[in-house]
Design an enzyme around this catalytic site. Structure first.
Site, PDB file in Angstrom:
ATOM      1  N   HIS A   1       4.106   1.276   2.115  1.00  6.15           N
ATOM      2  CA  HIS A   1       5.282   0.612   1.540  1.00  6.15           C
ATOM      3  C   HIS A   1       5.890   1.468   0.434  1.00  6.15           C
ATOM      4  CE1 HIS A   1       2.833  -2.987   2.906  1.00  6.15           C
ATOM      5  NE2 HIS A   1       3.982  -3.235   3.485  1.00  6.15           N
TER       6      HIS A   1
ATOM      7  N   SER B   1      -1.775  -3.705   5.444  1.00  5.70           N
ATOM      8  CA  SER B   1      -2.217  -4.707   4.455  1.00  5.70           C
ATOM      9  C   SER B   1      -3.474  -5.413   4.952  1.00  5.70           C
ATOM     10  CB  SER B   1      -1.116  -5.735   4.226  1.00  5.70           C
ATOM     11  OG  SER B   1       0.049  -5.080   3.809  1.00  5.70           O
TER      12      SER B   1
ATOM     13  N   HIS C   1       0.860  -1.186   0.000  1.00  6.83           N
ATOM     14  CA  HIS C   1       0.000   0.000   0.000  1.00  6.83           C
ATOM     15  C   HIS C   1       0.893   1.233   0.000  1.00  6.83           C
ATOM     16  CE1 HIS C   1       1.102   0.080   4.192  1.00  6.83           C
ATOM     17  NE2 HIS C   1       0.543  -1.099   4.396  1.00  6.83           N
TER      18      HIS C   1
END
Ligand code: PAF
Length: 288
Positions: A42, A191, A39
């Site tokens: 990251h 996540s 997402h």
């Protein structure tokens, strides 16, 4: 300029060959370790690496040894093609996506056991989790040989575990901790957020709200850690759908709970919303 897709490699031998070539051409090597299902949090780590390193490696490996027997290893989201596209746009040069046998070949027998910062909080609620995290992170550091590794503050205790392990084992790598990325309404990106129903997602907002309230109390001069912890817990109790595992204010280095906010601290929460376990935190500087 069109974005070059990152090279994808599956073996340590290919990884080392590519990293050695980048190093020989004078590039600093950045590492962003991930379990995929990437997402914007990251992506921000890849961008941070790309800003200071000439060559960025992203690892994508859902590490079985950090999941407990009742946790979500088999259903952990796997979105590899989208992950590669996202990190490519953010400046990654190489994605290392080994299979389980490459990382844990038959006969694998060595694990990192850590006391101290690995013991409280997540250590209590997820026994064995940091044994798995410290082991895979040390292995990734050995495999990649990066100069700098980038981690998100959202997994605050994990960053302390990694810093401790690097210090204890004299690993020649710099650890950079990057700020948590949030949705506009405050929800920390994770996540696991995709598991939340719309109603659960609304309930989950109490977590960032409680953390914000504590930040505001500290800004208003509150230094009593027990009072700050009560404030956190009182706010969380306003949404009974959120089942709190811990909500504490701890020393940012040791993760012990002091009585007075006279040093850098961190407020940390772990809670279940439905079947989804969420964690979040904010740093608290002592009032001047
Ligand atoms: O934070 C994560 O995604 C994982 O714990 C890590 C650091 C990639 C190790 O598997």
């Amino acid at each position: 300029m069109p974005v070059m897709p990152p090279e994808i490699v599956r073996t340590v031998a290919e990884l080392r060959q590519a990293v050695n070539a980048a190093r020989l051409s004078g590039k600093k090597i950045g590492l962003v370790p991930t379990m995929g299902a990437l997402h914007a949090g990251h992506v921000s780590l890849v961008e941070a690496s790309d800003a200071v390193c000439g060559y960025t490696v992203v690892t994508v490996f859902v590490n079985p040894t950090q999941f407990g027997p009742k946790e979500d290893f088999s259903k952990y989201p796997r979105t590899f093609d989208a992950d590669v596209a996202a990190v490519g746009r953010a400046g990654a040069d190489l994605v290392f996506a080994p299979d389980n046998a490459e990382v844990y070949p038959a006969g694998f027998a060595t694990f990192v056991e850590m006391s101290g910062v690995a013991e409280p909080l997540e250590g209590q609620f997820r026994p064995g989790h940091y044994r798995g995290v410290a082991t895979i992170v040390l292995k990734l550091f050995q495999m990649v040989g990066a100069d700098i590794a980038f981690f998100g503050q959202k997994d605050y205790q994990q960053t302390r575990v990694v810093q401790q392990m690097v210090r204890d084992f004299n690993v020649p790598i710099q650890i950079e901790v990057c700020p948590t990325v949030r949705e506009p309404d405050g929800l920390a990106l994770s996540s696991r957020n995709i598991y939340l129903s719309a109603a659960e997602r609304r309930s989950a907002l109490v977590i960032s709200r409680a953390l914000r309230k504590v930040e505001q109390s500290v800004a208003a001069g509150q230094r009593d850690v027990w009072k700050l912890r009560d404030d956190l817990q009182t706010e969380l109790a306003t949404v009974p759908e959120v089942r709190v595992q811990y909500a504490v204010v701890a020393d940012a280095e040791t993760l012990h709970e002091p009585a007075i906010l006279d040093r850098p601290c961190v407020a940390l929460i772990a809670a279940h919303v439905g079947t989804t376990r969420l964690i979040d935190n904010v740093l608290l500087a002592p009032p001047k």
